[in-house]
Motif scaffolding. Structure first.
Motif, PDB file in Angstrom:
ATOM      1  N   LEU B  32       0.841  -1.202   0.000  1.00  0.00           N
ATOM      2  CA  LEU B  32       0.000   0.000   0.000  1.00  0.00           C
ATOM      3  C   LEU B  32       0.875   1.251   0.000  1.00  0.00           C
ATOM      4  CD1 LEU B  32      -2.949   0.782   0.055  1.00  0.00           C
ATOM      5  CD2 LEU B  32      -2.941   0.567   2.536  1.00  0.00           C
ATOM      6  N   ARG B  33       1.875   1.246   0.862  1.00  0.00           N
ATOM      7  CA  ARG B  33       2.754   2.418   0.968  1.00  0.00           C
ATOM      8  C   ARG B  33       3.478   2.675  -0.348  1.00  0.00           C
ATOM      9  NH1 ARG B  33       8.018   3.012   1.754  1.00  0.00           N
ATOM     10  NH2 ARG B  33       8.432   0.906   2.554  1.00  0.00           N
ATOM     11  N   THR B  34       4.063   1.637  -0.925  1.00  0.00           N
ATOM     12  CA  THR B  34       4.843   1.848  -2.159  1.00  0.00           C
ATOM     13  C   THR B  34       3.938   2.301  -3.288  1.00  0.00           C
ATOM     14  OG1 THR B  34       4.738  -0.539  -2.520  1.00  0.00           O
ATOM     15  CG2 THR B  34       6.774   0.322  -1.569  1.00  0.00           C
ATOM     16  N   ALA B  35       2.715   1.758  -3.349  1.00  0.00           N
ATOM     17  CA  ALA B  35       1.782   2.169  -4.412  1.00  0.00           C
ATOM     18  C   ALA B  35       1.382   3.632  -4.243  1.00  0.00           C
ATOM     19  CB  ALA B  35       0.535   1.285  -4.379  1.00  0.00           C
ATOM     20  N   MET B  36       1.109   4.030  -3.022  1.00  0.00           N
ATOM     21  CA  MET B  36       0.669   5.415  -2.784  1.00  0.00           C
ATOM     22  C   MET B  36       1.827   6.403  -3.009  1.00  0.00           C
ATOM     23  SD  MET B  36      -1.851   4.756   0.494  1.00  0.00           S
ATOM     24  CE  MET B  36      -2.639   6.359   0.605  1.00  0.00           C
ATOM     25  N   GLU B  37       3.021   6.045  -2.563  1.00  0.00           N
ATOM     26  CA  GLU B  37       4.172   6.943  -2.766  1.00  0.00           C
ATOM     27  C   GLU B  37       4.462   7.109  -4.254  1.00  0.00           C
ATOM     28  OE1 GLU B  37       7.422   5.304  -0.591  1.00  0.00           O
ATOM     29  OE2 GLU B  37       6.811   6.163   1.332  1.00  0.00           O
ATOM     30  N   LEU B  47      10.774   9.200   4.811  1.00  0.00           N
ATOM     31  CA  LEU B  47      11.075   8.130   5.768  1.00  0.00           C
ATOM     32  C   LEU B  47       9.748   7.446   6.076  1.00  0.00           C
ATOM     33  CD1 LEU B  47      13.382  10.138   8.193  1.00  0.00           C
ATOM     34  CD2 LEU B  47      14.099   8.551   6.402  1.00  0.00           C
ATOM     35  N   ASN B  48       9.823   6.267   6.699  1.00  0.00           N
ATOM     36  CA  ASN B  48       8.551   5.618   7.019  1.00  0.00           C
ATOM     37  C   ASN B  48       8.657   4.776   8.279  1.00  0.00           C
ATOM     38  OD1 ASN B  48       8.999   2.604   6.279  1.00  0.00           O
ATOM     39  ND2 ASN B  48       9.792   3.736   4.529  1.00  0.00           N
ATOM     40  N   CYS B 144       0.016  15.993   0.351  1.00  0.00           N
ATOM     41  CA  CYS B 144       1.044  16.085  -0.690  1.00  0.00           C
ATOM     42  C   CYS B 144       0.432  16.811  -1.874  1.00  0.00           C
ATOM     43  CB  CYS B 144       1.566  14.700  -1.088  1.00  0.00           C
ATOM     44  SG  CYS B 144       0.312  13.611  -1.763  1.00  0.00           S
ATOM     45  N   ASP B 145       1.265  17.062  -2.893  1.00  0.00           N
ATOM     46  CA  ASP B 145       0.782  17.831  -4.029  1.00  0.00           C
ATOM     47  C   ASP B 145      -0.225  17.052  -4.867  1.00  0.00           C
ATOM     48  OD1 ASP B 145       3.979  19.512  -4.565  1.00  0.00           O
ATOM     49  OD2 ASP B 145       2.292  19.950  -3.245  1.00  0.00           O
ATOM     50  N   GLU B 146       0.023  15.775  -5.037  1.00  0.00           N
ATOM     51  CA  GLU B 146      -0.855  14.966  -5.905  1.00  0.00           C
ATOM     52  C   GLU B 146      -1.780  14.081  -5.074  1.00  0.00           C
ATOM     53  OE1 GLU B 146      -0.888  15.309  -9.143  1.00  0.00           O
ATOM     54  OE2 GLU B 146       0.779  16.727  -9.161  1.00  0.00           O
ATOM     55  N   LYS B 147      -2.507  14.688  -4.168  1.00  0.00           N
ATOM     56  CA  LYS B 147      -3.282  13.888  -3.221  1.00  0.00           C
ATOM     57  C   LYS B 147      -4.379  13.067  -3.906  1.00  0.00           C
ATOM     58  CE  LYS B 147      -6.029  17.871  -1.747  1.00  0.00           C
ATOM     59  NZ  LYS B 147      -5.274  18.887  -2.509  1.00  0.00           N
ATOM     60  N   ASP B 148      -4.926  13.590  -5.007  1.00  0.00           N
ATOM     61  CA  ASP B 148      -5.988  12.839  -5.700  1.00  0.00           C
ATOM     62  C   ASP B 148      -5.418  11.560  -6.307  1.00  0.00           C
ATOM     63  OD1 ASP B 148      -7.501  15.925  -6.869  1.00  0.00           O
ATOM     64  OD2 ASP B 148      -7.816  14.789  -5.028  1.00  0.00           O
ATOM     65  N   SER B 149      -4.235  11.661  -6.886  1.00  0.00           N
ATOM     66  CA  SER B 149      -3.598  10.464  -7.479  1.00  0.00           C
ATOM     67  C   SER B 149      -3.260   9.455  -6.386  1.00  0.00           C
ATOM     68  CB  SER B 149      -2.306  10.838  -8.209  1.00  0.00           C
ATOM     69  OG  SER B 149      -2.546  11.824  -9.157  1.00  0.00           O
ATOM     70  N   VAL B 150      -2.795   9.970  -5.266  1.00  0.00           N
ATOM     71  CA  VAL B 150      -2.426   9.079  -4.153  1.00  0.00           C
ATOM     72  C   VAL B 150      -3.668   8.394  -3.597  1.00  0.00           C
ATOM     73  CG1 VAL B 150      -1.445   9.020  -1.825  1.00  0.00           C
ATOM     74  CG2 VAL B 150      -0.368  10.423  -3.582  1.00  0.00           C
ATOM     75  N   ARG B 151      -4.766   9.170  -3.527  1.00  0.00           N
ATOM     76  CA  ARG B 151      -6.009   8.567  -3.039  1.00  0.00           C
ATOM     77  C   ARG B 151      -6.470   7.464  -3.976  1.00  0.00           C
ATOM     78  NH1 ARG B 151     -11.464  11.430  -0.582  1.00  0.00           N
ATOM     79  NH2 ARG B 151     -12.599   9.475  -0.273  1.00  0.00           N
TER      80      ARG B 151
END
Lengths: 412, 159
Positions: B32-37, B47-48, B144-151
């Motif tokens: 999940l983390r790698t996909a969202m980042e 960092l995580n 973050c700047d691209e929050k829609d893409s991350v969502r």
């Protein structure tokens, strides 16, 4: 005549009311006693509950509105302001026998730092304070680990030991170290903190007047933007307990006040501010030949706001990211109004290697510019500024007063 | 007799309903983390921390005051330089606790706002623009700047 049952019964009947009366009376006594005990007990419990409740409310109020103290306050929930008078007292008395090893080491480092600052006994308190400010803001760097979600600050970044040893500090480290230096030189100084307990700074006494200095905010800049401020100036950015901490109302040792410029009227502000920014000043103060009325004050604020918007609309090289705070203050000598503006930082291109000299940095800049000159901007960009969304911006190539290049005017 | 049986059946039915909210298996926090980042290329060096870390429970307290026993898994990805950029996901064991998890992330967002307002005021607008939401048993924070893409990356990953 023999007694008949009837007679006997009659005798019983005669006796019963008295007996009944006796028995009924006993019950009344019992009930009364129980009621009295109940009332007394209930009153006692209620009183206890009331006292407990009041105590609980007082405790909660205390937690939510703790009494202000100077020391033993936790800032950003992690960094505690602690006294260092043991160290400064040992410095003044020469007796280090009561110090811990860590405190002894801190004292050694502090003495060495005072030597580097070239502090002399015949210097005024202001000169000594300024020397400490200049040394701390140029020698120490902010520990940005305090700002990460999971703090990763270096150990002891919040006290003079870690600050002087590792040259790395959070605001509490700067404030307590500055205070320690002041106390070593017998200059009265306190560490203040804001009501939200997220930041701390110093208030120092010079010639019977108090001045506010925030070393952390000027770290790496030494531009005096947060040096010897008044309550009115610093109050634009922070809230603190004014009942507990002394008032700072003097401008005498404020650098912007000492260097204030006099303008004809408020419409001269944009040009004067541009000159200040070209000189990379951290704070400026303007007096006016014309009497300042309410309307002029509003025009000045409008000008500052307009400049702020231009700066924030793009990242202009060697210009501030934004203005800091701006406000009107009264000149204590003339009683006239002065317009005060802080310019906290500039968009300079960061180069790794904080230990490089100015000469070396200049040489790097020249070599890099030579090698990378003549680059073609991408479509949609012009001289580093995005055109998208800024269709009203036009570039004026005629600005040449001090040869600093183009200025930007917002078109109609 | 019939009445007693009816009552027993009713009680049994209620018990079964009470046990019905079984937690679904959560996705891998690493995936999940790698996909969202990956969905926001403008993220700075991050960092995580996650429930896989040695002091996972202690680290968790930096983003949420939710009782850790209610947490199935979590991760937080945050800027190394103390900028506003941050992505956090909390998966709760019982979906009934997801609202509490969401509220704790909202409180954390407010704490970040207060802190950076003092030291990095140019970052606070980005925190204001950040989003906190919940989906099933997940509570999510994205700044973050691209929050829609991350969502979207989150929603695709949990399908």
């Amino acid at each position: 005549m023999m007694e008949t049952n009837e007679n006997y019964v009659n005798e019983d009947v005669k006796k019963t009311p008295a007996l009944r009366k006796k028995k009924g009376g006993a019950w009344k006594v019992i009930v009364s006693v129980v009621l009295i005990i109940g009332v007394l007990g209930s009153t006692a419990v209620s009183t206890f509950n009331l006292v407990t409740l009041k105590s609980y409310i007082a405790e909660r109020e205390k937690e939510e509105n703790p009494e202000t103290t100077e020391d033993y306050v936790k800032i950003a929930e992690s960094y505690e302001i602690k006294p260092t008078t043991a160290i400064s007292d040992a410095y003044k008395s020469g007796d280090t026998s009561e110090l811990t090893d860590k405190e002894k080491e801190t004292l050694d480092m502090a003495k060495k730092a005072l030597e580097e600052m070239k502090i002399k006994d015949d210097m005024s308190d202001y000169e000594k304070e300024k020397a400490v400010y200049e040394w701390m803001t140029s020698s120490l760097q902010q520990d940005r680990g305090a700002l990460t979600v999971i703090p990763s600050t270096q150990e002891d970044c919040d006290n003079p030991y870690g600050v002087l040893k590792y040259h790395n500090a959070v605001c509490v480290g700067y404030a307590t170290t500055f205070r320690m230096f002041m106390q070593m030189m017998d200059i009265e100084c306190m560490v203040e903190h804001n009501t939200e307990c997220y930041h701390s700074w110093d208030i120092v006494k010079l010639d019977d007047d108090w001045y506010i200095t925030d070393i952390y905010s000027d770290a790496g800049l030494t531009n005096y933007a947060h040096f010897n401020m008044t309550d009115a100036i610093w109050g634009q950015e922070q809230n603190w307990d004014h009942d507990f901490f002394p008032a700072a109302n003097s401008l005498k040792y404020n650098v912007a006040y000492q260097n204030k410029k006099t303008l004809d009227d408020v419409y001269d502000l944009p040009k004067a501010l541009r000159e200040a920014m070209d000189d990379k000043l951290g704070c400026v103060m303007f007096a006016f030949k014309k009497d300042i009325k309410e309307e002029d004050a509003q025009i000045a604020s409008g000008i500052a706001s307009s400049i702020d918007n231009i700066l924030m609309s793009g990242s202009y090289k060697d210009m501030p990211y934004a203005l800091g705070s701006y406000n009107w203050v009264k000149d204590p000598e003339t009683d006239e109004y002065l317009f005060n503006i802080s310019i906290p930082s500039y968009n300079t291109v960061g180069i790794d290697g904080q230990n490089l000299t100015d000469k070396q940095l200049e040489k790097i800049e020249k070599a890099v510019q030579k090698a990378f000159s003549g680059l073609e901007p991408m479509e949609g960009y012009n001289n580093g500024m995005s055109i998208d969304g800024m269709g009203d911006v036009i570039v004026d190539d005629n600005y040449s007063e001090n040869g600093s290049g183009t200025t930007i005017e917002v078109g109609e | 007799m019939k009445r007693k049986i009816s009552i027993l059946l009713l009680v049994f039915a209620l018990l079964v309903c009470g046990c019905g909210s079984k937690t679904e298996k959560t996705v891998s926090m690493y995936d999940l983390r790698t996909a969202m980042e990956a969905a926001d290329s403008s993220l700075p060096e991050m960092l995580n921390a996650s429930d896989n870390d040695k002091e996972a429970e202690d680290l968790f307290t930096n983003i949420s005051d939710l009782d850790y026993s209610k947490v199935d898994s979590y991760f937080v990805s945050y800027s190394k330089e103390g900028k506003a950029d941050e992505i956090a996901v909390i998966a709760v064991r019982d979906p009934a606790d997801v609202d509490a998890a969401k509220k704790s992330l909202e409180a954390h967002k407010e704490d970040r706002y207060q802190l950076l307002n003092q030291y990095e005021p140019e970052e606070v607008k980005r925190i204001e623009d950040g989003i906190v939401f919940s989906s099933g048993q997940y509570a999510v924070l994205i700044i973050c700047d691209e929050k829609d893409s991350v969502r979207k990356a989150f929603e695709d990953a949990i399908k």
